[in-house]
Scaffold this motif. Structure first.
Motif, mmCIF file in Angstrom:
data_model
loop_
_atom_site.group_PDB
_atom_site.id
_atom_site.type_symbol
_atom_site.label_atom_id
_atom_site.label_comp_id
_atom_site.label_asym_id
_atom_site.label_seq_id
_atom_site.Cartn_x
_atom_site.Cartn_y
_atom_site.Cartn_z
ATOM 1 N N ILE A 1 0.831 -1.202 0.000
ATOM 2 C CA ILE A 1 0.000 0.000 0.000
ATOM 3 C C ILE A 1 0.867 1.254 0.000
ATOM 4 N N HIS A 2 1.941 1.226 0.778
ATOM 5 C CA HIS A 2 2.851 2.374 0.816
ATOM 6 C C HIS A 2 3.473 2.637 -0.556
ATOM 7 N N ILE A 3 3.848 1.578 -1.243
ATOM 8 C CA ILE A 3 4.433 1.739 -2.579
ATOM 9 C C ILE A 3 3.420 2.370 -3.527
ATOM 10 N N ILE A 4 2.189 1.879 -3.491
ATOM 11 C CA ILE A 4 1.146 2.441 -4.369
ATOM 12 C C ILE A 4 0.936 3.919 -4.060
ATOM 13 N N GLN A 5 0.837 4.254 -2.786
ATOM 14 C CA GLN A 5 0.645 5.655 -2.395
ATOM 15 C C GLN A 5 1.816 6.523 -2.860
ATOM 16 N N SER A 6 3.012 5.977 -2.776
ATOM 17 C CA SER A 6 4.209 6.744 -3.135
ATOM 18 C C SER A 6 4.324 6.989 -4.629
ATOM 19 N N THR A 7 3.704 6.128 -5.435
ATOM 20 C CA THR A 7 3.835 6.250 -6.889
ATOM 21 C C THR A 7 2.682 7.009 -7.539
ATOM 22 N N LEU A 8 1.673 7.390 -6.763
ATOM 23 C CA LEU A 8 0.493 8.026 -7.350
ATOM 24 C C LEU A 8 0.827 9.334 -8.066
ATOM 25 N N ASN A 9 1.773 10.074 -7.540
ATOM 26 C CA ASN A 9 2.112 11.366 -8.134
ATOM 27 C C ASN A 9 3.284 11.291 -9.110
ATOM 28 N N MET A 10 3.721 10.071 -9.397
ATOM 29 C CA MET A 10 4.786 9.894 -10.386
ATOM 30 C C MET A 10 4.151 9.694 -11.760
ATOM 31 N N SER A 11 4.804 10.187 -12.768
ATOM 32 C CA SER A 11 4.233 10.120 -14.113
ATOM 33 C C SER A 11 4.960 9.133 -15.031
ATOM 34 N N SER A 12 5.994 8.462 -14.523
ATOM 35 C CA SER A 12 6.755 7.550 -15.373
ATOM 36 C C SER A 12 5.981 6.255 -15.609
ATOM 37 N N THR B 1 -7.133 -1.581 6.159
ATOM 38 C CA THR B 1 -6.666 -1.156 4.836
ATOM 39 C C THR B 1 -7.778 -0.575 3.972
ATOM 40 N N VAL B 2 -9.018 -0.677 4.442
ATOM 41 C CA VAL B 2 -10.135 -0.073 3.698
ATOM 42 C C VAL B 2 -9.873 1.414 3.462
ATOM 43 N N PHE B 3 -9.414 2.101 4.484
ATOM 44 C CA PHE B 3 -9.240 3.558 4.386
ATOM 45 C C PHE B 3 -8.178 3.956 3.357
ATOM 46 N N PRO B 4 -6.961 3.395 3.408
ATOM 47 C CA PRO B 4 -5.984 3.781 2.378
ATOM 48 C C PRO B 4 -6.388 3.331 0.975
ATOM 49 N N ILE B 5 -7.065 2.193 0.857
ATOM 50 C CA ILE B 5 -7.489 1.728 -0.475
ATOM 51 C C ILE B 5 -8.494 2.702 -1.071
#
Length: 257
Positions: free
Chosen positions: A118-129, A160-164
């Motif tokens: 989940i942390h990885i997904i959150q960290s990549t949301l603002n990446m455009s690559s 995990t409902v909340f971060p998802i």
């Protein structure tokens, strides 16, 4: 590096992969993974092993390499996006193999694997690559697989409902919709998770958006399943009913489906 890249391309062929295993490719790839500081070499090494994990016979051989099997899950803490992408792709492929293989890989995953994904997904949301998008998709699908195969993990993951839901609110999460909505569907088997969903004011809007898009019926069915669950949950009924009454399009979509 060029020779490694050639091996990476060739390893996707089943027969070539079996030949490489006969020549000890697991030990050959383990050395740069552990010792090399060259991210490209480490990425290619993981890519080769990941290709081998896509074929049942070679996946069995790789799985029997205990050092490799226990080391690769530690790479979910990697900072390099390319290395991390290949590590998660490999683990995702391993978890989709037959139960005897998948269970051995599940057993060596870190206890906080859900939080890491989940942390990885959150960290990549603002990446455009492109690479970061591929990484987030692999993580979302791996999370879905874990929830499907591990009832104990699922029962302890209501939080995990909340971060998802927060991830699904993001404009760039379109490619993550299907695996993450299925995660919510699996989570809805537990009362605590359902109560958490009822506390997410943005969830109806997400379901509305997904059902309004031109998507496959199976995903619409997931949305309808979540709506039904929320309608019967304490604290969620009023909001969902008001939402359904306000938006006739959703009701029409449900009827057509």
């Amino acid at each position: 590096e060029n020779e490694f890249c050639q091996l990476w391309d060739m390893s996707s062929d089943r027969q070539v992969g079996e030949f490489m295993l006969d020549k000890g490719v697991c030990d050959l790839m383990l050395a740069p993974l552990v010792r090399s500081s060259n991210y490209r070499i480490r990425e290619v090494s993981l890519g080769i092993i990941g290709n081998l994990m896509c074929h049942p016979a070679s996946a069995k051989v790789v799985t029997e390499h205990n050092v490799l099997r226990t080391y690769i899950p530690t790479l979910t803490r990697e900072e390099d996006v390319s290395v991390l992408t290949e590590a998660v792709r490999l683990l995702r492929a391993a978890l989709t193999q037959e139960p005897r293989i998948a269970d051995k890989w599940r057993a060596v995953l870190p206890d906080d694997v859900v939080e890491r994904l989940i942390h990885i997904i959150q960290s990549t949301l603002n990446m455009s690559s492109v690479r970061s998008n591929v990484l987030s998709e692999h993580c979302a699908h791996m999370l879905e697989i874990l929830y499907y195969m591990d009832d104990r993990l699922l029962a302890n993951s209501a939080y995990t409902v909340f971060p998802i839901v927060d991830i699904l609110k993001h404009r760039q999460s379109t490619s993550l919709q299907e695996p993450l909505l299925r995660c919510l569907q699996y989570l809805s088997e537990g009362q605590r998770a359902v109560m958490n969903m009822a506390q997410c004011p943005g969830l109806p809007k997400i379901l509305h958006r997904v059902m309004s898009d031109k998507i496959e019926h199976s995903l619409v069915a997931v949305c309808l399943s979540l709506i039904c669950t929320l309608l019967t949950s304490p604290g969620g009924t009023d909001e969902i009913c008001a939402w359904l009454e306000k938006d006739c399009n959703i009701t029409n979509t449900a009827i057509r489906t």
